[in-house]
Design a protein around this motif. Sequence first.
Motif, short mmCIF file in Angstrom:
data_model
loop_
_atom_site.label_atom_id
_atom_site.label_comp_id
_atom_site.label_asym_id
_atom_site.label_seq_id
_atom_site.Cartn_x
_atom_site.Cartn_y
_atom_site.Cartn_z
N GLU A 1 -5.32 -2.15 3.83
CA GLU A 1 -3.96 -2.68 3.98
C GLU A 1 -4.00 -4.20 4.03
OE1 GLU A 1 -2.36 -1.48 7.75
OE2 GLU A 1 -4.17 -2.09 8.84
N PRO B 1 0.80 -1.22 0.00
CA PRO B 1 0.00 0.00 0.00
C PRO B 1 0.84 1.28 0.00
CG PRO B 1 -0.87 -1.57 1.59
CD PRO B 1 0.46 -2.11 1.13
N THR B 2 2.07 1.18 0.51
CA THR B 2 2.96 2.34 0.53
C THR B 2 3.84 2.40 -0.71
OG1 THR B 2 3.05 2.27 2.94
CG2 THR B 2 4.78 3.50 1.83
N ASP C 1 3.53 0.74 -3.70
CA ASP C 1 2.83 0.80 -5.00
C ASP C 1 1.33 0.84 -4.73
OD1 ASP C 1 1.86 0.60 -7.58
OD2 ASP C 1 3.42 -0.81 -8.22
N LYS C 2 0.87 2.00 -4.30
CA LYS C 2 -0.53 2.16 -3.92
C LYS C 2 -1.48 1.87 -5.08
CE LYS C 2 -3.57 5.26 -1.31
NZ LYS C 2 -4.76 4.74 -1.97
N PHE D 1 -1.83 -1.86 -5.44
CA PHE D 1 -2.60 -2.38 -4.31
C PHE D 1 -4.08 -2.01 -4.44
CE2 PHE D 1 -4.49 -1.51 -0.12
CZ PHE D 1 -4.47 -2.80 0.41
N ASP D 2 -4.36 -0.76 -4.76
CA ASP D 2 -5.75 -0.32 -4.88
C ASP D 2 -6.48 -1.04 -6.00
OD1 ASP D 2 -5.50 1.41 -2.76
OD2 ASP D 2 -5.29 3.23 -3.99
#
Length: 303
Positions: A276, A259-260, A262-263, A266-267
């Motif tokens: 998360e 999540p940090t 490669d947001k 991840f999203d």
Amino acid sequence: MLNRRYFLSATVAVLAMSATAAHADDWKSKYKELTFAVIPAENASGVSDRYAPFMDYLSKELGVPVKLRIANDYAAVIEGQRAGNIQIAYYGPASYSTAYMTGVKLEPFVTTRNHDGSVGYYSVIYVKADSPYKDIHDLKGKTIGFVDPNSTSGYNAPRFFLHKIGLDADSFFGKSVITGSHENGVIALDKGTVDCAADWWNSDTDSNLTRMVNKGMVKKEDFRVIFKSGLLAGSPYAYLSDLPPELKQAIQKAFVEAPTKDKAAFDRLSDGKDLEFVPVTHKDYETTVEMIQFVNDMRKKRS
């Protein structure tokens, strides 16, 4: 003398770090690439589009190619891990439990936290919004669409929670149809092939249905929930138990940091609905194992 001691100490430290790094990467000599498989919650193109950016992210973080395998059914993921051909897999709680109960050597390592802070999801049964059914009891003798015998929300959970209110799925419904995926279940309901369909649901704004709506496949207002289960354990990602410890650590680290780092990737996995990844162990799925055993026993009694 001080400078010489400092130089020697620094040299030893660098050598130690190099040795540690080399040891940490020893697994790469055996695993030139890794295979990642996903249960068929949606159609193949949907799975590919959703996971492709995350495969790129994992490949970069782990330093070896991570290839996505799109399974035809839940059993293919289970058997692929049993054979050792799939190193990492995304399961539902039931399919993970089935893999564990049938001797697959695997370990769950993360699941996702919903944006509201909760961990887990629900099984629901949908009907068409304009149907005459107002209560689950109105569906007696009707046709239900189940996803797959290894699906949690699409098969096992509705059977288990219907039993809790005194309804036996096999005798209550007139017919059941295995649709093969969550999307197919909604499509079957939309077309009138089934009178109701089991599916997964996180919230009113995050479900298989809302994801299908976002893709222009159906209209949300055409469906309504007529039955909802209790909270289920979160869907786990699991790797093979016999992977090198350094590789396991690297995989879990990559997931937790996604999540940090490669947001966007991840999203994409949840259309931005997940907050998360959170660590899990088999203990988190012991209740699900009991549920699957219960449903299996029910099925055996009728066979």
